[in-house]
Design a protein around this motif. Structure first.
Motif, mmCIF file in Angstrom:
data_model
loop_
_atom_site.group_PDB
_atom_site.id
_atom_site.type_symbol
_atom_site.label_atom_id
_atom_site.label_comp_id
_atom_site.label_asym_id
_atom_site.label_seq_id
_atom_site.Cartn_x
_atom_site.Cartn_y
_atom_site.Cartn_z
ATOM 1 N N ALA A 166 0.834 -1.210 0.000
ATOM 2 C CA ALA A 166 0.000 0.000 0.000
ATOM 3 C C ALA A 166 0.863 1.252 0.000
ATOM 4 N N ARG A 167 1.952 1.238 0.766
ATOM 5 C CA ARG A 167 2.848 2.392 0.810
ATOM 6 C C ARG A 167 3.433 2.678 -0.565
ATOM 7 N N GLU A 168 3.897 1.639 -1.255
ATOM 8 C CA GLU A 168 4.470 1.814 -2.600
ATOM 9 C C GLU A 168 3.433 2.338 -3.589
ATOM 10 N N ARG A 169 2.209 1.830 -3.496
ATOM 11 C CA ARG A 169 1.136 2.318 -4.376
ATOM 12 C C ARG A 169 0.852 3.791 -4.116
ATOM 13 N N MET A 170 0.831 4.158 -2.846
ATOM 14 C CA MET A 170 0.558 5.555 -2.500
ATOM 15 C C MET A 170 1.688 6.460 -2.977
ATOM 16 N N ILE A 171 2.914 6.024 -2.818
ATOM 17 C CA ILE A 171 4.057 6.816 -3.284
ATOM 18 C C ILE A 171 3.958 7.007 -4.790
ATOM 19 N N SER A 172 3.621 5.957 -5.508
ATOM 20 C CA SER A 172 3.465 6.036 -6.962
ATOM 21 C C SER A 172 2.315 6.975 -7.336
ATOM 22 N N ARG B 200 1.094 9.421 -5.662
ATOM 23 C CA ARG B 200 1.377 10.811 -5.301
ATOM 24 C C ARG B 200 2.447 11.474 -6.158
ATOM 25 N N LYS B 201 2.964 10.785 -7.143
ATOM 26 C CA LYS B 201 3.956 11.401 -8.032
ATOM 27 C C LYS B 201 3.364 12.552 -8.820
ATOM 28 N N MET B 202 2.062 12.568 -9.011
ATOM 29 C CA MET B 202 1.422 13.659 -9.739
ATOM 30 C C MET B 202 0.829 14.711 -8.794
ATOM 31 N N ALA B 203 1.093 14.592 -7.507
ATOM 32 C CA ALA B 203 0.486 15.467 -6.506
ATOM 33 C C ALA B 203 0.838 16.937 -6.727
ATOM 34 N N ILE B 204 -0.114 17.786 -6.356
ATOM 35 C CA ILE B 204 0.143 19.224 -6.358
ATOM 36 C C ILE B 204 0.553 19.647 -4.949
#
Length: 94
Positions: free
Chosen positions: A49-55, A57-61
């Motif tokens: 889940a952590r890796e998915r969230m990090i991925s 959030r790569k487009m996060a503002i």
């Protein structure tokens, strides 16, 4: 848990609409941010889940973008009510 969050969000929207309808002197803005940079991914204990969230959030503002959007709504003339504010990353629009 997810049902509770959806229900809570709906309740906030309903309360906001009710406040608007009760008085023509109340301004109320519901803010719907898209994915925003935060330390949330660092607190997830499940590695997958952590890796998915990090991925994800790569487009996060940046949080500042949400702050500027809220500032825009707050700075409108007294007779203007920005009912809803949706701010999401351009990449999320696909």
């Amino acid at each position: 848990m997810r049902t509770a969050l959806v229900g809570t969000k709906f309740a906030v929207r309903a309360i906001s609409e009710g406040s608007r309808k009760e008085s023509d002197k109340v301004r109320c803005t519901c803010t719907y941010p898209g994915v925003v940079t935060s330390e949330l991914a660092n607190t997830i204990s499940d590695p997958t889940a952590r890796e998915r969230m990090i991925s994800y959030r790569k487009m996060a503002i940046e949080p500042d973008a949400i702050g500027r959007a809220i500032q825009y709504a707050a700075e409108q003339p007294g007779e203007v009510d920005v009912n809803e504010l949706v701010a999401r990353p351009l990449a999320a629009q696909v």
